[in-house]
Design a protein around this motif. Structure first.
Motif, PDB file in Angstrom:
ATOM      1  N   GLU A  13      36.550  42.195  37.165  1.00  0.00           N
ATOM      2  CA  GLU A  13      37.867  42.755  36.874  1.00  0.00           C
ATOM      3  C   GLU A  13      37.920  44.237  37.242  1.00  0.00           C
ATOM      4  O   GLU A  13      38.938  44.728  37.739  1.00  0.00           O
ATOM      5  CB  GLU A  13      38.214  42.558  35.400  1.00  0.00           C
ATOM      6  CG  GLU A  13      39.647  42.969  35.031  1.00  0.00           C
ATOM      7  CD  GLU A  13      40.700  42.265  35.871  1.00  0.00           C
ATOM      8  OE1 GLU A  13      41.759  42.883  36.114  1.00  0.00           O
ATOM      9  OE2 GLU A  13      40.481  41.106  36.290  1.00  0.00           O
ATOM     10  N   ASN A 202      37.251  36.458  41.287  1.00  0.00           N
ATOM     11  CA  ASN A 202      38.393  37.217  40.787  1.00  0.00           C
ATOM     12  C   ASN A 202      39.419  37.317  41.904  1.00  0.00           C
ATOM     13  O   ASN A 202      39.091  37.671  43.033  1.00  0.00           O
ATOM     14  CB  ASN A 202      37.978  38.613  40.317  1.00  0.00           C
ATOM     15  CG  ASN A 202      39.024  39.246  39.414  1.00  0.00           C
ATOM     16  OD1 ASN A 202      40.174  39.440  39.811  1.00  0.00           O
ATOM     17  ND2 ASN A 202      38.623  39.563  38.186  1.00  0.00           N
ATOM     18  N   ASN A 206      46.869  37.858  42.225  1.00  0.00           N
ATOM     19  CA  ASN A 206      47.273  36.498  41.867  1.00  0.00           C
ATOM     20  C   ASN A 206      48.792  36.359  41.791  1.00  0.00           C
ATOM     21  O   ASN A 206      49.366  35.387  42.279  1.00  0.00           O
ATOM     22  CB  ASN A 206      46.630  36.105  40.535  1.00  0.00           C
ATOM     23  CG  ASN A 206      47.052  34.739  40.051  1.00  0.00           C
ATOM     24  OD1 ASN A 206      47.962  34.606  39.242  1.00  0.00           O
ATOM     25  ND2 ASN A 206      46.398  33.699  40.550  1.00  0.00           N
ATOM     26  N   LYS A 218      43.560  37.391  38.252  1.00  0.00           N
ATOM     27  CA  LYS A 218      43.091  36.261  37.455  1.00  0.00           C
ATOM     28  C   LYS A 218      41.628  36.026  37.797  1.00  0.00           C
ATOM     29  O   LYS A 218      41.230  36.180  38.958  1.00  0.00           O
ATOM     30  CB  LYS A 218      43.917  35.012  37.756  1.00  0.00           C
ATOM     31  CG  LYS A 218      43.659  33.830  36.819  1.00  0.00           C
ATOM     32  CD  LYS A 218      44.642  32.707  37.098  1.00  0.00           C
ATOM     33  CE  LYS A 218      44.453  31.562  36.103  1.00  0.00           C
ATOM     34  NZ  LYS A 218      45.424  30.464  36.353  1.00  0.00           N
TER      35      LYS A 218
END
Length: 380
Positions: A13, A202, A206, A218
């Motif tokens: 992330e 990742n 998205n 996401k």
């Protein structure tokens, strides 16, 4: 190992944040793109680019994982060289430093002295981001970090990332090109056997956020080791094939015509095309596609390791296409040579040492393998 999984989700992330930050200002982004040459170049492309985002993400993951798991130091591999050339022609080795001010100073060298841009990137790199994922954190895995290695593809489908088309995912969930095809891939494999056992994907782009100006990401993960098979996906949805007996097959648009012609009857002529090896495998993981076929050796261990682990967690896998064809030709039908990730190819140089040279077949249901490979016998 459950702590490693949690860490990889969190650093994925952070990586997604870096990817988004690097796209926010077009003039800044133009400074960050550099053409690969020589042994670093993927021979599939006339031009092959890396971005500072690629390099920074790779080195950030290497730094964060190595800091928490020092036994993995020296076993964290990535796609990119960490050398970048600035506008003055100076070669700068990009690393993530322990202190923010040191990272800022290093990045400023790459960015021709742009302290503002360097500080912006540094904040994204050094943020203390913890992603909560209760399902991942509840796993119990009896494997030691000393037994595994890691493959990183910091931004798969770099060309889509650079081009930056803001195409959104269709109602069915499929996107043939654009930013949604650009993925961060982190795969974990056993050093002894090369078996992929853990993967995090990742998708930084998205969907558009509520303002319509930015993007939300996401993440997806999967574990397949011993008796543990767990994934962030539930049972995949029905594929886009839909017709009874028809397969949904996804290919690269540059796939050779003989392969397209051989596979078209399996899907009633409705072949699908998408950018990025990682994204095409993700489509199989999500159940949007039944199979992804690639007949050339233009993907690499960093492309396939992470999504391979997710497929295995769901009962699927990724096979070496050339070995499948050879097995059937030799009367050894049913043998399924899965890709492995621990040994370079003998006699090859540069990135080609880690190519999936025989092509690949990524599948969820093993029942499709005989149909797909059978259709290709004698055609390639």
């Amino acid at each position: 190992m459950e702590q490693l999984l949690h860490l990889l989700i969190s650093v994925s992330e952070k990586a997604a944040n870096v990817a988004r930050v690097c796209r926010q200002e077009a003039p800044l982004f133009e400074l960050l793109v550099q053409e690969k040459t020589g042994a670093d170049k993927n021979k599939k492309f006339m031009q092959d680019f890396k971005t500072l985002a690629d390099v920074v993400i790779q080195e950030m993951i290497r730094h964060d994982v190595g800091a928490q798991f020092p036994e993995l130091t020296g076993f964290i591999y990535g796609e990119e060289s960490n050398k970048f050339e600035n506008g003055l022609g100076e070669s700068v080795t990009v690393t993530v430093c322990n202190k923010e001010e040191d990272t800022t100073a290093l990045l400023a060298k790459v960015l021709d002295g742009d302290q503002t841009a360097a500080a912006l990137l540094t904040r994204a790199i050094h943020q203390d981001l913890q992603v909560k994922d209760e399902a991942a954190e509840s796993l119990q895995l009896s494997i030691s970090p000393e037994d595994v290695g890691i493959w990183i593809d910091p931004i798969d489908a770099t060309s889509q990332y650079i081009e930056g088309k803001e195409e959104e995912v269709s109602d069915e969930g499929f996107c043939p090109s654009g930013l949604p095809c650009a993925l961060v891939l982190i795969g974990v494999y056993l050093r002894a056997t090369g078996e992929p056992v853990m993967g995090v994907i990742n998708q930084p782009f998205n969907q558009k956020d509520s303002t319509g100006k930015g993007w939300k990401g996401k993440h997806f993960w999967g574990v397949s080791y011993g008796g543990v098979k767990a994934c962030s996906f539930t049972h995949p949805t029905q594929s886009l094939g839909k017709d009874n007996g028809s397969l949904a097959v996804v290919l690269s648009s540059s796939e050779r015509q003989e392969v397209k012609d051989a596979l078209a009857p399996l899907c009633k002529g409705r072949l699908m095309y998408a950018s990025g090896a990682g994204y095409k495998i993700l489509c199989v993981i999500q159940g949007l596609m039944d199979v992804y076929v690639l007949s050339e050796g233009s993907t690499f261990k960093w492309d396939s390791c992470a999504p391979h682990a997710l497929l295995r967690a769901l009962g699927g896998g990724i096979l070496d296409l050339a070995q499948c064809l050879s097995a059937i030709s030799d009367g050894k039908k049913g043998q399924t040579p899965e890709l492995t990730y621990h040994k370079p190819r003998a006699g090859s140089q540069g990135v080609e040492r880690w190519a999936n040279q025989g092509g690949l077949v990524a599948y969820m249901d093993s029942a499709v393998i005989d149909r797909v490979v059978g259709a290709l016998i004698g055609k390639i």
